[in-house]
Design a protein around this motif. Structure first.
Motif, PDB file in Angstrom:
ATOM      1  N   UNK A 268       0.702  -1.181   0.048  1.00 26.75           N
ATOM      2  CA  UNK A 268       0.030  -0.103   0.063  1.00 26.75           C
ATOM      3  C   UNK A 268       0.771   1.305   0.043  1.00 26.75           C
ATOM      4  N   UNK A 269       0.583   2.247  -0.787  1.00 25.88           N
ATOM      5  CA  UNK A 269       1.586   3.709  -0.981  1.00 25.88           C
ATOM      6  C   UNK A 269       1.340   4.378   0.383  1.00 25.88           C
ATOM      7  N   UNK A 270       0.616   3.953   1.175  1.00 22.67           N
ATOM      8  CA  UNK A 270       0.721   4.915   2.674  1.00 22.67           C
ATOM      9  C   UNK A 270       2.152   4.590   3.201  1.00 22.67           C
ATOM     10  N   UNK A 271       2.479   3.203   3.127  1.00 24.09           N
ATOM     11  CA  UNK A 271       3.621   2.733   3.931  1.00 24.09           C
ATOM     12  C   UNK A 271       5.027   3.672   3.568  1.00 24.09           C
ATOM     13  N   UNK A 272       4.913   4.077   2.239  1.00 19.34           N
ATOM     14  CA  UNK A 272       6.246   4.812   1.827  1.00 19.34           C
ATOM     15  C   UNK A 272       5.973   6.121   1.381  1.00 19.34           C
ATOM     16  N   UNK A 273       4.751   6.644   1.515  1.00 22.95           N
ATOM     17  CA  UNK A 273       4.494   7.935   1.061  1.00 22.95           C
ATOM     18  C   UNK A 273       5.293   8.889   2.297  1.00 22.95           C
ATOM     19  N   UNK A 274       6.094   9.880   1.841  1.00 23.87           N
ATOM     20  CA  UNK A 274       6.954  10.686   2.863  1.00 23.87           C
ATOM     21  C   UNK A 274       6.028  11.341   3.976  1.00 23.87           C
ATOM     22  N   UNK A 275       4.792  11.814   3.274  1.00 24.33           N
ATOM     23  CA  UNK A 275       3.775  12.774   4.298  1.00 24.33           C
ATOM     24  C   UNK A 275       2.420  11.788   4.804  1.00 24.33           C
ATOM     25  N   UNK A 276       2.866  10.606   5.029  1.00 20.66           N
ATOM     26  CA  UNK A 276       2.032   9.588   5.559  1.00 20.66           C
ATOM     27  C   UNK A 276       2.516   9.034   6.916  1.00 20.66           C
ATOM     28  N   UNK A 277       2.093   8.840   7.739  1.00 23.58           N
ATOM     29  CA  UNK A 277       2.491   8.378   9.241  1.00 23.58           C
ATOM     30  C   UNK A 277       1.465   7.210   9.263  1.00 23.58           C
ATOM     31  N   UNK A 278       2.044   5.858   9.434  1.00 27.97           N
ATOM     32  CA  UNK A 278       0.940   4.725   9.669  1.00 27.97           C
ATOM     33  C   UNK A 278       1.315   4.204  11.175  1.00 27.97           C
ATOM     34  N   UNK A 279       0.387   4.023  11.810  1.00 28.54           N
ATOM     35  CA  UNK A 279       0.437   3.475  13.209  1.00 28.54           C
ATOM     36  C   UNK A 279      -0.598   2.358  13.154  1.00 28.54           C
ATOM     37  N   UNK A 280      -0.133   1.136  13.794  1.00 23.18           N
ATOM     38  CA  UNK A 280      -0.928  -0.086  13.524  1.00 23.18           C
ATOM     39  C   UNK A 280      -2.280  -0.441  14.440  1.00 23.18           C
ATOM     40  N   UNK A 281      -3.281   0.483  14.245  1.00 23.97           N
ATOM     41  CA  UNK A 281      -4.497   0.542  14.936  1.00 23.97           C
ATOM     42  C   UNK A 281      -3.950   0.308  16.470  1.00 23.97           C
ATOM     43  N   UNK A 282      -3.227   1.432  16.900  1.00 22.34           N
ATOM     44  CA  UNK A 282      -2.970   1.260  18.281  1.00 22.34           C
ATOM     45  C   UNK A 282      -3.219   2.569  19.029  1.00 22.34           C
ATOM     46  N   UNK A 283      -4.138   3.399  18.234  1.00 27.20           N
ATOM     47  CA  UNK A 283      -4.441   4.733  19.092  1.00 27.20           C
ATOM     48  C   UNK A 283      -4.873   4.352  20.350  1.00 27.20           C
ATOM     49  N   UNK A 284      -5.741   3.485  20.158  1.00 23.79           N
ATOM     50  CA  UNK A 284      -6.145   3.027  22.086  1.00 23.79           C
ATOM     51  C   UNK A 284      -6.715   1.533  21.798  1.00 23.79           C
ATOM     52  N   UNK A 285      -6.706   0.714  22.777  1.00 21.01           N
ATOM     53  CA  UNK A 285      -7.112  -0.287  23.080  1.00 21.01           C
ATOM     54  C   UNK A 285      -7.810  -0.692  24.036  1.00 21.01           C
ATOM     55  N   UNK A 286      -8.597  -1.708  24.189  1.00 20.63           N
ATOM     56  CA  UNK A 286      -9.494  -2.028  25.192  1.00 20.63           C
ATOM     57  C   UNK A 286      -8.395  -2.637  26.263  1.00 20.63           C
ATOM     58  N   UNK A 287      -8.340  -2.338  27.482  1.00 17.18           N
ATOM     59  CA  UNK A 287      -7.531  -2.700  28.413  1.00 17.18           C
ATOM     60  C   UNK A 287      -8.025  -3.664  29.501  1.00 17.18           C
ATOM     61  N   UNK A 288      -7.721  -4.698  29.776  1.00 16.99           N
ATOM     62  CA  UNK A 288      -8.737  -5.791  30.333  1.00 16.99           C
ATOM     63  C   UNK A 288      -8.841  -5.278  31.862  1.00 16.99           C
ATOM     64  N   UNK A 289      -8.118  -4.564  32.525  1.00 17.81           N
ATOM     65  CA  UNK A 289      -8.354  -4.236  33.887  1.00 17.81           C
ATOM     66  C   UNK A 289      -9.347  -3.178  34.022  1.00 17.81           C
ATOM     67  N   UNK A 290      -9.506  -2.183  33.492  1.00 18.65           N
ATOM     68  CA  UNK A 290     -10.338  -1.019  33.406  1.00 18.65           C
ATOM     69  C   UNK A 290     -11.830  -1.784  32.590  1.00 18.65           C
ATOM     70  N   UNK A 291     -11.358  -2.469  31.482  1.00 16.11           N
ATOM     71  CA  UNK A 291     -12.595  -3.064  30.787  1.00 16.11           C
ATOM     72  C   UNK A 291     -13.379  -3.934  31.665  1.00 16.11           C
ATOM     73  N   UNK A 292     -12.951  -4.541  32.440  1.00 20.07           N
ATOM     74  CA  UNK A 292     -13.396  -5.537  33.216  1.00 20.07           C
ATOM     75  C   UNK A 292     -14.491  -4.890  34.153  1.00 20.07           C
ATOM     76  N   UNK A 293     -13.838  -3.786  35.038  1.00 24.96           N
ATOM     77  CA  UNK A 293     -14.690  -3.032  35.597  1.00 24.96           C
ATOM     78  C   UNK A 293     -15.929  -2.494  35.014  1.00 24.96           C
ATOM     79  N   UNK A 294     -15.872  -2.019  33.658  1.00 21.06           N
ATOM     80  CA  UNK A 294     -16.851  -1.457  32.874  1.00 21.06           C
ATOM     81  C   UNK A 294     -17.946  -2.689  32.397  1.00 21.06           C
ATOM     82  N   UNK A 295     -17.353  -3.951  32.345  1.00 24.33           N
ATOM     83  CA  UNK A 295     -18.168  -5.265  31.994  1.00 24.33           C
ATOM     84  C   UNK A 295     -19.029  -5.444  33.278  1.00 24.33           C
ATOM     85  N   UNK A 296     -18.281  -5.503  34.384  1.00 25.21           N
ATOM     86  CA  UNK A 296     -19.050  -5.788  35.610  1.00 25.21           C
ATOM     87  C   UNK A 296     -20.139  -4.851  35.982  1.00 25.21           C
TER      88      UNK A 296
END
Ligand code: NDP
Length: 318
Positions: A268-296
């Motif tokens: 994909x051209x995003x990988x090599x474009x000088x004006x594109x930064x790719x991050x691998x879907x890590x902007x945020x994640x569900x974290x089990x400690x806090x998520x478990x409190x929300x689920x409960x």
């Protein structure tokens, strides 16, 4: 008289079981909630399950044996993949809103907005002498930053960016109020939100109405050299229009965390474009400690006969 405890089946990915078993039990203990927790759906009696904790990429895709569910609790904030499953009609689908996910998104959005605001790429790690010019960045108060999406994540990011002094505009489907933020909604509101923005942050869900919303027309409304940060979903952006705007120099940079196809294909051209930064879907994640409190907390609400929070409206897609 015996009081039955709710049966909770965990249908996340197998590698998540250990952390969630520990954290769900701890959260239930803290909340004083009794529950029968089954961590492997293969070992559950589906007809006895009251709650199903679901990762759309997890082991449960056939819901027909789950005949008495009170709710399906999605482990993700985005629900487009869950909605693509043959979910039982009439059972509430609850999306994930939890502190760890929210705080992670705050950090990601703030960090990338500040990077573009201060033009940090110009200075960080440079190996050649730069012209000694006093071209300081504008003040935050002189910078329009727009967030598309003012929900659980977009609203709090907008609020923090306003607190940092930016001119923050936000856009949502229905009218919203966020202190310090100029809020727009609906089709006309989109134009006002986009016009002259020098940083655009996407925190919309993927629905039939939002797919392709950032195309050539939307991009043409941004300030020259603007930056786009997509932490929502890949299909919000028309990739070809984005690349064309970058190549013309109308757009300065795109920081992209989400893509039409993930992992982003190596060609994909995003990988090599000088004006594109790719991050691998890590902007945020569900974290089990806090998520478990929300689920409960959601299960406790269900057991107390209270309405669940953050229930997905299936016909609107989020
Ligand atoms: P919410 O459902 O709380 O908020 C969605 C926002 O988008 C609301 O403000 C909603 O408007 C607005 N919206 C939806 N449809 C439209 C439309 N057609 N026109 C205008 N506005 C619209 O979601 P969250 O804030 O919790 O999450 C947003 C998205 O972020 C998720 O759907 C997911 O895709 C993504 N995400 C990405 C992560 C990552 O790591 N990259 C992590 C977590 C989530 P209204 O307020 O009127 O309802």
């Amino acid at each position: 008289m015996t009081t039955q405890t709710p049966v909770v089946v965990f249908a996340g990915r197998p590698e998540q079981r250990e952390a969630y078993e520990r954290d769900l039990r701890a959260a239930a203990g803290e909340a004083g909630l009794g529950m029968t927790l089954v961590m492997d759906p293969a070992e559950a009696d589906p007809a006895a399950a009251d709650y199903l904790i679901l990762a759309p990429s997890g082991p449960v895709t056939d819901f027909t044996p789950y005949t008495r569910l009170k709710a399906i609790l999605n482990l993700w904030a985005g629900v487009e993949q869950a909605l693509a499953l043959p979910l039982p009609p009439g059972v509430p689908l609850v999306r994930m809103v939890e502190e760890g996910l929210t705080l992670g998104m705050l950090d990601y959005v703030t960090g990338h907005v500040m990077r573009h605001h201060l033009d940090l790429d110009r200075y960080v790690g440079n190996t050649t002498a730069l012209p000694w010019e006093a071209n300081a960045p504008p003040l935050a108060a002189e910078r329009k930053v727009t967030l598309l999406g003012l929900g659980a994540l977009g609203g709090i990011c907008a609020s923090r960016l306003a607190g940092l002094g930016f001119q923050v505009h936000g856009w949502s489907r229905t009218a919203r109020y966020v202190e310090g933020v100029t809020c727009h909604h609906g089709a006309d509101g989109l134009i006002a939100a986009l016009d002259g923005a020098s940083i655009l942050v996407l925190l919309l869900p993927q629905t039939p109405q939002t797919v392709g919303i950032v195309g050539a027309s939307a991009l043409s409304r941004l300030a020259p050299g603007a930056a786009v940060i997509n932490a929502g979903r890949g299909p919000l952006i028309d990739d070809d229009a984005l690349l064309a705007a970058l190549d013309r120099g109308d757009l300065g940079h795109a920081t992209l965390d989400v893509f039409d196809v993930e992992p982003l294909p190596v060609e994909h051209p995003f990988w090599t474009h000088p004006n594109v930064t790719v991050t691998p879907h890590i902007a945020s994640i569900t974290r089990s400690g806090t998520a478990s409190r929300a689920l409960v907390s959601q299960i406790a609400r269900g057991e107390a006969g209270q309405p669940f929070l953050h229930v997905v409206e299936r016909d609107r897609g989020y």
